[in-house]
Enzyme design. Structure first.
Site: not given
Ligand code: CO8
Length: 295
Positions: A103, A146, A149
């Site tokens: 998400a 998400g 999921e």
């Molecule tokens: N949300 C927003 N932005 C994101 C997300 C995310 N989940 N993941 C990556 N991005 C963005 C980064 O902020 C970055 O943006 P910017 O260039 O503007 O800084 C861009 O994407 C590229 O990401 P990274 O630079 O971090 O890329 P890396 O290759 O270094 O890392 C990762 C990749 C490991 C995937 C890393 O981006 C990461 O850890 N992302 C977050 C993963 C995470 O925590 N996901 C869970 C989110 S919470 C969730 O999903 C709850 C679901 C609930 C659903 C509810 C329904 C009712």
């Protein structure tokens, strides 16, 4: 009806060119102004008989983070593909780097408990799991939070060799909210589901196959073509019987799931009443480690 019937279809050459099996497939994208226009996804019909709907998540700069608008577009696309009498199966895919990294954390960061609980935050996500037609997830790269999921809401998951599945919400002070705590355990068992949800560490495509979370692992470049091929096979059967068969298998899988999902949703909403949820997401957005205070 209006979706495909009133529209001129055109060959989406760029999409075909990116498929290793390109000669076998015709890919069509909507060309008419009457068709829904999408900002965050691409919707095509593929396969020799153009009877497989393909939804490609397309927010590359955010690794396909599932913002509200993107998931609403996915719902609209499914509404239309469900109405299309030619379409016998749907594939949902992302890029080679990310199916979806979860998400959209930046969109959620300032939410409050009263807002998410009162507005039943992201409740419309379950549209994917309610699709009457079979849905195949073709997962390359990250399927986190998400994203994992969303893949699990699909009926079949095919994974690229580079895929990573995980529920990292715990690291940003919240919990899975779209089925992670409920569907994962049904696929991989309690111990692995607990490990994934409590540590936040992802598993590889190969582990996911061993655990039964995915049905096959394929070379990343062949993944979508193979998913479409599977969709074509399904579409070659009676659509009515396919729907009945899907409903029946889902019954076995979903009994008592609804109660679990409601419980999970309320608990997920409740994390927005905590300080640590705000801190975890703020820390992510500010690119620093979180300072949790257990409050
Ligand atoms: N949300 C927003 N932005 C994101 C997300 C995310 N989940 N993941 C990556 N991005 C963005 C980064 O902020 C970055 O943006 P910017 O260039 O503007 O800084 C861009 O994407 C590229 O990401 P990274 O630079 O971090 O890329 P890396 O290759 O270094 O890392 C990762 C990749 C490991 C995937 C890393 O981006 C990461 O850890 N992302 C977050 C993963 C995470 O925590 N996901 C869970 C989110 S919470 C969730 O999903 C709850 C679901 C609930 C659903 C509810 C329904 C009712």
């Amino acid at each position: 009806m209006a979706y495909f019937c009133q529209n001129i279809l055109k060959i989406a050459a760029s999409s075909i060119a990116s498929q290793s099996n390109s000669a076998r497939f015709a890919a069509y994208r909507l060309a008419s102004t009457a068709a829904p226009s999408y900002q965050h996804i691409i919707v095509e019909k593929q396969g020799a008989k153009t009877n497989v709907g393909v939804i490609t998540l397309n927010r590359p700069k955010a690794l396909n983070a599932l913002c509200d608008a993107l998931m609403r577009e996915v719902s609209t696309a499914l509404d239309e593909l469900e109405l299309d009498k030619d379409v016998g199966a749907v594939v949902i895919t992302g890029s080679e780097k990310a199916f979806a990294a979860g998400a959209d954390i930046k969109e959620m960061v300032n939410n409050t408990f009263s807002k998410v609980y009162g507005g039943n935050f992201l409740n419309h996500w379950n549209r994917v799991s309610q699709c009457k037609k079979p849905v195949i997830a073709a997962v390359n790269g990250y399927a986190l939070g998400g994203g994992c999921e969303l893949a699990m809401m699909c009926d079949i998951i095919l994974a690229g060799e580079n895929a990573k599945f995980g529920q990292p919400e715990i690291a940003i002070g919240t919990i899975p909210g779209a089925g992670g705590t409920q569907r994962l355990i049904r696929s991989v068992g309690k111990s692995k589901a607990m490990e994934m949800c409590l540590t936040g560490s992802p598993i590889t495509a190969q582990e996911a196959e061993k655990l039964g979370l995915v049905s096959r692992v394929l070379p990343p470049k062949e993944l979508v073509a193979e998913a479409v091929k599977m969709g074509e096979k399904i579409a070659s059967h009676s659509k009515l019987i396919v729907a009945m068969c899907k409903e029946s298998v889902s019954q076995a899988y979903e009994t008592t799931l609804q109660e679990g999902l409601l419980f999970e949703k309320r608990t997920f909403h409740t994390t927005f009443a905590t300080v640590d949820r705000k801190e975890g997401m703020t820390a992510f957005a500010e690119k620093r480690p979180p300072n949790f205070t257990d409050s």
